[in-house]
Structures are given as structure tokens and as C-alpha cells.
Design an enzyme around this catalytic site. Structure first.
Site, mmCIF file in Angstrom:
data_model
loop_
_atom_site.group_PDB
_atom_site.id
_atom_site.type_symbol
_atom_site.label_atom_id
_atom_site.label_comp_id
_atom_site.label_asym_id
_atom_site.label_seq_id
_atom_site.Cartn_x
_atom_site.Cartn_y
_atom_site.Cartn_z
ATOM 1 N N ASP A 189 -2.275 -11.086 3.968
ATOM 2 C CA ASP A 189 -4.015 -11.446 4.337
ATOM 3 C C ASP A 189 -3.934 -12.802 5.154
ATOM 4 O OD1 ASP A 189 -3.694 -9.271 3.958
ATOM 5 O OD2 ASP A 189 -5.095 -9.305 2.072
ATOM 6 N N GLN A 206 1.038 -1.295 -0.151
ATOM 7 C CA GLN A 206 0.434 0.458 -0.153
ATOM 8 C C GLN A 206 1.024 1.152 0.085
ATOM 9 O OE1 GLN A 206 -2.834 -0.241 3.279
ATOM 10 N NE2 GLN A 206 -3.994 -2.473 2.581
HETATM 11 C C1 S3P Z 1 -3.063 -4.697 -0.370
HETATM 12 C C2 S3P Z 1 -1.509 -4.732 0.237
HETATM 13 C C3 S3P Z 1 -1.330 -5.499 2.056
HETATM 14 C C4 S3P Z 1 -2.953 -6.514 1.569
HETATM 15 C C5 S3P Z 1 -4.368 -5.838 2.175
HETATM 16 C C6 S3P Z 1 -4.201 -5.162 0.245
HETATM 17 C C7 S3P Z 1 -2.695 -4.023 -1.688
HETATM 18 O O1 S3P Z 1 -1.511 -4.018 2.579
HETATM 19 O O2 S3P Z 1 -2.937 -6.392 3.493
HETATM 20 O O3 S3P Z 1 -5.242 -6.007 2.058
HETATM 21 O O4 S3P Z 1 -3.622 -4.084 -2.237
HETATM 22 O O5 S3P Z 1 -1.906 -3.095 -1.892
HETATM 23 P P1 S3P Z 1 -0.454 -3.793 3.362
HETATM 24 O O6 S3P Z 1 0.685 -3.136 1.764
HETATM 25 O O7 S3P Z 1 -0.463 -2.596 4.437
HETATM 26 O O8 S3P Z 1 1.189 -5.065 3.365
#
Ligand code: S3P
Length: 445
Positions: free
Chosen positions: A325, A174
Site C-alpha cells: 500500500d 486478503q
Molecule cells: C490488506 C491486504 C492488501 C492491502 C490492503 C489490506 C489486508 O491487499 O493492499 O490494503 O488487510 O489484508 P491484498 O491482499 O489484495 O494485497
């Protein structure tokens, strides 16, 4: 528990059988809407996940000035404004439960001359936003947040953005994606590096939309992404593959309920999302993959899962980003395995929709499983197929906790109950129906 909590019980059941078509991938769905809103022209999306989290992203894209239209189930059209063309939303943006939607949108607006206010539900308002907001200030954006970098957040996009060279210090796709989306609006070539290999859907989709983007490995591990800003993104069709993080629940249910045989067509098999399948196969799972193919720049395949005797394993910590996840449902699989499963490198689980490490540990214990908790991991003492169950699990507004412990109830000796299933609709509204269709037994608590 939410105000209108929907508790549910899962009964031990006989073999699960049949085919279940999983909904569209959540990560790719968010990105398709956001890139569609940043591109010029009409982006047609098929297979979009129509779940709470993604629908909030669609509303935000509209609030920033894109035209977003639903033509039919999963079929959406987005007419974007072009990079730098976003309008100022006239109201607060409520992202509900979604860390991905809110953080990616923060990035996408950070280099446009607009101000927006971001909020969400009680879970999202307790999650750290400073990890995205602080690095976005490098582009020239400014923000105000509650103490600890919490929402509600006001973000003022940079009027004269500058390109950046930044190393993302957390193992978060993210944060990386927010930085890349911001770099689109900054003149010059930005470099966004990360030492861990997190999911790469943003990079793949940016390339498909015509961005000038390249990736180079870093000598110390990880990689650097180079992206040229003031990009002309061109609308392009997106076919969203089926979500492996939703499929995970049906996969583990099929493995732990004796006599099961479950087929899951067209599931996304991007290697940066496939850590759970890799781990389950090491545990002795009978999972076969057929018809592996490319669809819309992503690898997909058909899965066949048969009930299996699992054995405990040590999960390499460096695999965590590719299954971040999936730890709630992996922990359930580990409870059914023979022997001990060690999972480490899971600090990020503490800042998900709930403190997932603590909540998983509490749920396993409620179901009669011995588990040790560490700051960054857990050790599950597998019960070799004989899991007592019979417990009640507090889900803390966390969809994946609710689904994982319902699956646990399907294979345990006694039923498991969860205090709230309403949050499942944030990522997988069809969960209950699809699982019932395979033979799962749920009853209202
Ligand atoms: C996601 C990244 C992950 C994941 C989330 C979706 C994404 O989070 O847990 O459900 O779509 O980039 P983080 O980037 O905080 O690890």
C-alpha cells in the site's frame, strides 16, 4: 471523481514539526470486528480505526447477527455468535471502497448456511472478486457475479462445508485471510499455502482467539498455514496498534520538507508491514525507532523522522508484499531523491482502489517528474530535492493517491492539487487535521 468531490491544494511549506498520533491499523481493525463476530462472548476492542472502510465491516458484522456497540472513541464491543452461527442478512451488504472488508467477509460467511449479496462503490465494483470467490467454492460455497467476477456478488455459504488444501496463487493477504476465515467453519484441518509472505494479522489474531493454528515454511519459499475447523473462538480483547500505512504519509512528508522533525508514537512494526521504512532507510532517511515493544501480539514502536537527503535505490520485488500500500508515497519520496529508483514486482498495484501504477505515473508526470512505466513497475528519475510540482492529479476514488500527491505538494516548488479528497475518509479521516497540526498548508481548490 465522486459526486460530492472535494478538491484540495497542498502548498510548499516550511519544516513540519510535532507529534502526530496515527489512527488504528485498518487491517487489524477489520479482523478484530470479524473475529469478534465469529467468537463466543464479548470482544472488547480499543484503538479501532473509525474510518469508512471499517465502519462498513462493523455494519456487515451486525447484519450477520453479531452485536456491535461503540462505547467511546475507538472503543468497541462485539458479541459474536460463534463459528457457524451467522444469520442471513436481510439486505444487500455495501462495503463502500473496501476490498479488505468485503473479501474477508466473503470468506467468513462461506462456510455458514446463509446467502448474502455484496456490493460497493464504483472502485470496488471494478475490482476482481473471482480471486476470492473461486477458491471459496472448494469449501462448497456457490456464487454468482457480474462478468469478470465483479460485484454485485451473491454468495451462498456451504451448508455442509468441507476442509481444503489450497495454494493461494496471488500475493494477497486478503485471499489468504478469506480462505482461513472460511476454514474456521469447515470440519477437519485445512491447509492454506502461499509462496509469498503476505501480512499475517489474521493468523496472529486467530491464535489469540484460541484457534488451533500452526504455520510451516514451504521448501520453495512462502509458508503453509494449518487451521482446524469447527473452531471454538473465544472472545479476547484487541488493542489495535497505529497504522503504518497511514503513518507513511507523515513519514515521507517529514523527510522531504526541509527542516522537519516529526514524531509518531506507537506505530505497528510488524515486519510484514515495514517494507517502506526499510526502503526509506536504505535511501538515506533519518528515521529512528525507539521503545520497540509488544502490544496485543504485534510489535510496535515510536518513530522519529527528520528531513533527509534521499538517494534512489532498487527496491527488491520480493519486498512488495510488505509495502504494497506504500508505493504511491514511496514514488513521491523517490521523486525527491537523488538518482533513479526502480520498483518492480508490482502487478498487484493494477487491481487496487485504482490502477495505482498508471495513476502514480500520471501524478508524478503532472508534478514535473520523469517516470517510466512497465507492466509490473516503474522507474522514477529523482530530482534531488527540487521537484517542480504545479500539477493537478486525478485520484480515481483512491484515498492513497490523494494523500500521496498532497504530500508531494508540501515539498515541491509549486503547489499540487488533487481532484478529490473525500475518499481519504475511507482509511484516514484525520489526515488533513493531523498534517495541518504538523504545519502542512492545504487550501480548498
Ligand atoms: C490488506 C491486504 C492488501 C492491502 C490492503 C489490506 C489486508 O491487499 O493492499 O490494503 O488487510 O489484508 P491484498 O491482499 O489484495 O494485497
Amino acid at each position: 471523481m465522486s459526486v460530492s468531490a472535494r478538491p484540495l491544494k497542498a502548498r510548499p511549506c516550511a519544516g513540519l514539526r510535532g507529534t502526530a498520533a496515527m489512527p488504528g491499523d485498518k487491517s487489524i481493525s477489520h479482523r478484530a470486528l470479524i473475529l469478534g463476530a465469529l467468537a463466543l462472548g464479548e470482544t472488547r476492542i480499543s484503538g479501532l480505526l473509525e474510518a469508512g472502510d471499517v465502519l462498513n465491516t462493523a455494519l456487515a458484522a451486525r447484519a450477520f447477527g453479531a452485536q456491535v456497540t461503540q462505547d467511546g472513541p475507538g472503543a468497541w464491543r462485539v458479541n459474536g455468535t460463534g463459528v457457524g452461527g451467522w444469520a442471513e442478512p436481510s439486505d444487500v451488504l455495501d462495503f463502500g471502497n473496501s476490498g479488505t472488508g468485503s473479501r474477508l467477509m466473503m470468506g467468513a460467511m462461506a462456510t455458514a448456511p446463509v446467502t448474502a449479496v455484496f456490493t460497493g462503490d464504483a472502485s470496488l465494483r471494478s475490482r476482481p472478486m473471482g480471486r476470492v470467490l473461486e477458491p471459496l467454492t472448494l469449501f462448497g460455497a456457490e456464487y454468482e457475479a457480474r462478468a469478470g467476477g465483479l460485484m454485485p456478488v451473491t454468495l451462498k455459504g456451504a451448508a455442509r462445508p468441507i476442509c481444503v488444501d489450497h495454494l493461494v496463487s496471488v500475493a494477497s493477504a486478503q485471499v489468504k485471510s478469506a480462505m482461513l476465515l472460511a476454514a474456521l467453519g469447515a470440519p477437519g484441518r485445512s491447509r492454506i499455502s502461499q509462496t509469498s509472505l503476505t501480512r499475517d494479522h489474521t493468523e496472529r489474531m486467530l491464535a489469540a482467539f484460541g484457534a488451533e493454528i500452526s504455520v510451516e515454511p514451504l521448501p520453495e519459499g512462502g509458508e503453509a498455514v494449518f487451521l482446524t475447523g469447527e473452531a471454538d473462538l473465544k472472545a479476547t480483547p484487541v488493542a489495535v496498534p497505529r497504522d503504518p500505512s497511514s503513518a507513511a504519509f507523515a513519514i515521507v512528508a517529514g523527510l522531504i520538507v526541509p527542516g522537519s522533525e516529526v514524531s509518531l508514537p506507537g506505530v505497528l512494526l510488524n515486519p510484514r508491514r515495514s517494507g517502506l521504512i526499510e526502503t526509506l532507510i536504505e535511501m538515506g532517511a533519518d528515521i529512528s525507532i525507539s521503545n520497540a515493544r509488544e502490544s496485543g501480539g504485534e510489535k510496535v514502536g515510536d518513530l522519529m523522522v527528520r528531513a533527509s537527503s534521499l538517494k534512489g535505490v532498487e527496491v527488491p520485488p520480493e519486498r512488495a508484499p510488505s509495502m504494497i500500500d506504500e508505493y504511491p508515497i514511496l514514488a513521491v519520496a523517490a521523486a525527491f531523491a537523488e538518482g533513479r529508483t526502480l520498483m518492480r514486482g508490482l502487478d498487484e498495484l493494477r487491481v487496487k482502489e485504482s490502477d495505482r501504477l498508471a495513476v502514480i505515473v500520471a501524478g508524478l508526470r503532472a508534478g514535473g517528474v520523469t517516470v517510466g512505466e512497465m507492466q509490473d513497475g516503474m522507474i522514477v528519475e529523482g530530482r534531488g530535492g527540487e521537484v517542480p510540482g504545479g500539477g493537478h492529479v486525478a485520484t480515481h476514488l483512491d484515498h492513497r493517491i490523494a494523500m500521496a500527491f498532497l504530500v508531494m505538494g508540501l515539498g515541491s516548488r509549486h503547489l499540487m492539487s488533487v481532484d478529490d479528497t473525500s475518499m481519504i475518509a475511507t482509511s484516514f479521516p484525520e489526515f488533513e487535521d493531523l498534517m495541518r497540526h504538523l504545519g502542512a498548508q492545504f487550501e480548498n481548490a
